[in-house]
Write a protein that holds these residues in place. Structure first.
Motif, mmCIF file in Angstrom:
data_model
loop_
_atom_site.group_PDB
_atom_site.id
_atom_site.type_symbol
_atom_site.label_atom_id
_atom_site.label_comp_id
_atom_site.label_asym_id
_atom_site.label_seq_id
_atom_site.Cartn_x
_atom_site.Cartn_y
_atom_site.Cartn_z
ATOM 1 N N GLN A 29 0.835 -1.199 0.000
ATOM 2 C CA GLN A 29 0.000 0.000 0.000
ATOM 3 C C GLN A 29 0.873 1.253 0.000
ATOM 4 O O GLN A 29 0.617 2.196 -0.746
ATOM 5 C CB GLN A 29 -0.934 -0.013 1.215
ATOM 6 C CG GLN A 29 -1.913 1.130 1.234
ATOM 7 C CD GLN A 29 -2.765 1.127 2.496
ATOM 8 O OE1 GLN A 29 -2.264 0.851 3.588
ATOM 9 N NE2 GLN A 29 -4.036 1.429 2.344
ATOM 10 N N ARG A 30 1.911 1.266 0.821
ATOM 11 C CA ARG A 30 2.826 2.419 0.852
ATOM 12 C C ARG A 30 3.527 2.599 -0.490
ATOM 13 O O ARG A 30 3.739 3.721 -0.938
ATOM 14 C CB ARG A 30 3.861 2.241 1.964
ATOM 15 C CG ARG A 30 3.344 2.623 3.317
ATOM 16 C CD ARG A 30 4.491 2.653 4.342
ATOM 17 N NE ARG A 30 4.003 2.031 5.547
ATOM 18 C CZ ARG A 30 4.445 0.902 6.067
ATOM 19 N NH1 ARG A 30 5.443 0.256 5.521
ATOM 20 N NH2 ARG A 30 3.914 0.403 7.157
ATOM 21 N N GLY A 31 3.923 1.501 -1.116
ATOM 22 C CA GLY A 31 4.580 1.567 -2.417
ATOM 23 C C GLY A 31 3.675 2.179 -3.478
ATOM 24 O O GLY A 31 4.115 3.012 -4.279
ATOM 25 N N LEU A 32 2.407 1.761 -3.483
ATOM 26 C CA LEU A 32 1.446 2.332 -4.431
ATOM 27 C C LEU A 32 1.254 3.819 -4.186
ATOM 28 O O LEU A 32 1.225 4.622 -5.130
ATOM 29 C CB LEU A 32 0.094 1.602 -4.324
ATOM 30 C CG LEU A 32 0.032 0.181 -4.872
ATOM 31 C CD1 LEU A 32 -1.268 -0.483 -4.473
ATOM 32 C CD2 LEU A 32 0.183 0.199 -6.392
ATOM 33 N N ALA A 33 1.125 4.199 -2.927
ATOM 34 C CA ALA A 33 0.927 5.616 -2.593
ATOM 35 C C ALA A 33 2.153 6.433 -2.973
ATOM 36 O O ALA A 33 2.030 7.552 -3.496
ATOM 37 C CB ALA A 33 0.627 5.761 -1.100
ATOM 38 N N SER A 34 3.333 5.888 -2.741
ATOM 39 C CA SER A 34 4.561 6.590 -3.072
ATOM 40 C C SER A 34 4.684 6.798 -4.582
ATOM 41 O O SER A 34 5.037 7.887 -5.046
ATOM 42 C CB SER A 34 5.753 5.791 -2.542
ATOM 43 O OG SER A 34 6.956 6.386 -2.936
ATOM 44 N N LEU A 96 -3.372 3.553 -10.530
ATOM 45 C CA LEU A 96 -2.750 3.403 -9.207
ATOM 46 C C LEU A 96 -3.734 3.755 -8.096
ATOM 47 O O LEU A 96 -3.742 3.105 -7.046
ATOM 48 C CB LEU A 96 -1.507 4.276 -9.097
ATOM 49 C CG LEU A 96 -0.252 3.763 -9.798
ATOM 50 C CD1 LEU A 96 0.859 4.804 -9.726
ATOM 51 C CD2 LEU A 96 0.214 2.459 -9.194
ATOM 52 N N SER A 97 -4.535 4.766 -8.329
ATOM 53 C CA SER A 97 -5.528 5.171 -7.328
ATOM 54 C C SER A 97 -6.532 4.044 -7.084
ATOM 55 O O SER A 97 -6.880 3.744 -5.941
ATOM 56 C CB SER A 97 -6.236 6.437 -7.793
ATOM 57 O OG SER A 97 -7.229 6.807 -6.886
ATOM 58 N N GLN A 101 -7.017 1.949 -3.586
ATOM 59 C CA GLN A 101 -8.297 1.737 -2.905
ATOM 60 C C GLN A 101 -8.555 0.251 -2.675
ATOM 61 O O GLN A 101 -8.980 -0.164 -1.597
ATOM 62 C CB GLN A 101 -9.435 2.355 -3.717
ATOM 63 C CG GLN A 101 -9.435 3.864 -3.724
ATOM 64 C CD GLN A 101 -10.499 4.425 -4.652
ATOM 65 O OE1 GLN A 101 -11.254 3.692 -5.281
ATOM 66 N NE2 GLN A 101 -10.563 5.743 -4.741
ATOM 67 N N SER A 102 -8.254 -0.554 -3.693
ATOM 68 C CA SER A 102 -8.432 -1.998 -3.583
ATOM 69 C C SER A 102 -7.525 -2.575 -2.496
ATOM 70 O O SER A 102 -7.941 -3.408 -1.685
ATOM 71 C CB SER A 102 -8.131 -2.654 -4.924
ATOM 72 O OG SER A 102 -8.175 -4.041 -4.822
ATOM 73 N N LYS A 103 -6.279 -2.106 -2.470
ATOM 74 C CA LYS A 103 -5.325 -2.584 -1.458
ATOM 75 C C LYS A 103 -5.782 -2.160 -0.059
ATOM 76 O O LYS A 103 -5.637 -2.916 0.900
ATOM 77 C CB LYS A 103 -3.926 -2.038 -1.753
ATOM 78 C CG LYS A 103 -2.823 -2.603 -0.902
ATOM 79 C CD LYS A 103 -2.635 -4.086 -1.055
ATOM 80 C CE LYS A 103 -2.120 -4.452 -2.414
ATOM 81 N NZ LYS A 103 -1.927 -5.915 -2.563
ATOM 82 N N GLY A 104 -6.346 -0.964 0.054
ATOM 83 C CA GLY A 104 -6.866 -0.501 1.340
ATOM 84 C C GLY A 104 -8.003 -1.376 1.835
ATOM 85 O O GLY A 104 -8.056 -1.730 3.021
#
Length: 145
Positions: A29-34, A96-97, A101-104
């Motif tokens: 999740q952090r990787g996607l956000a980054s 990515l967004s 959301q899916s990962k969250g």
């Protein structure tokens, strides 16, 4: 009524596999956000350059970095490429967004399934003592001196 040894009150210890999977999900999740944040910056840079080049004579020389090599072009050649790149970046950010959301959701489902609580997070089944009046350390654990 249950006493201090009531098994419902004390959650079972989490296995190392569950903790490792949870940490892996959080890292993903952090990787996607980054990556999304990095692409947002790149999108803004493209926007600034595009706006600048729109005000310039289309036959004027400009330079563009292509694969680590500085290439001479004209504004009329570079502007459409930049606009195409900006559109592609925008689509990637949207993807990515959605993944974020899916990962969250996946992370929240995993937390609920395994009853995972983060350090400093209150257990909703057991409200903290002095949570409303006269409790120390309010403002969500923010220390003000």
């Amino acid at each position: 009524a249950g006493g201090p040894r009531d098994p419902v009150m004390t959650p079972p210890p989490l296995s190392t596999q569950v903790v490792a999977r949870f940490n892996r999900l959080r890292q993903e999740q952090r990787g996607l956000a980054s990556k999304a944040a990095e692409l947002e910056l790149e999108l803004n840079e493209h926007g600034l350059v595009i706006e600048t080049l729109r005000e310039v004579d289309p036959t004027r020389k400009c330079y563009r970095m292509v694969g680590g090599i500085l290439v001479e072009r004209t504004v009329k050649e570079v502007l459409p490429a930049l606009e195409g790149n900006r559109e592609q970046i925008s689509k990637i950010i949207e993807t990515l967004s959605q993944q974020l959301q899916s990962k969250g959701r996946e992370l929240n489902e995993f937390r609920e399934k395994h009853n995972i609580r983060l350090v400093g997070e209150d257990d909703p089944r057991h409200p903290p003592k002095d949570s409303t009046e006269g409790g120390k350390g309010g403002a969500a654990g923010v220390l003000v001196s």
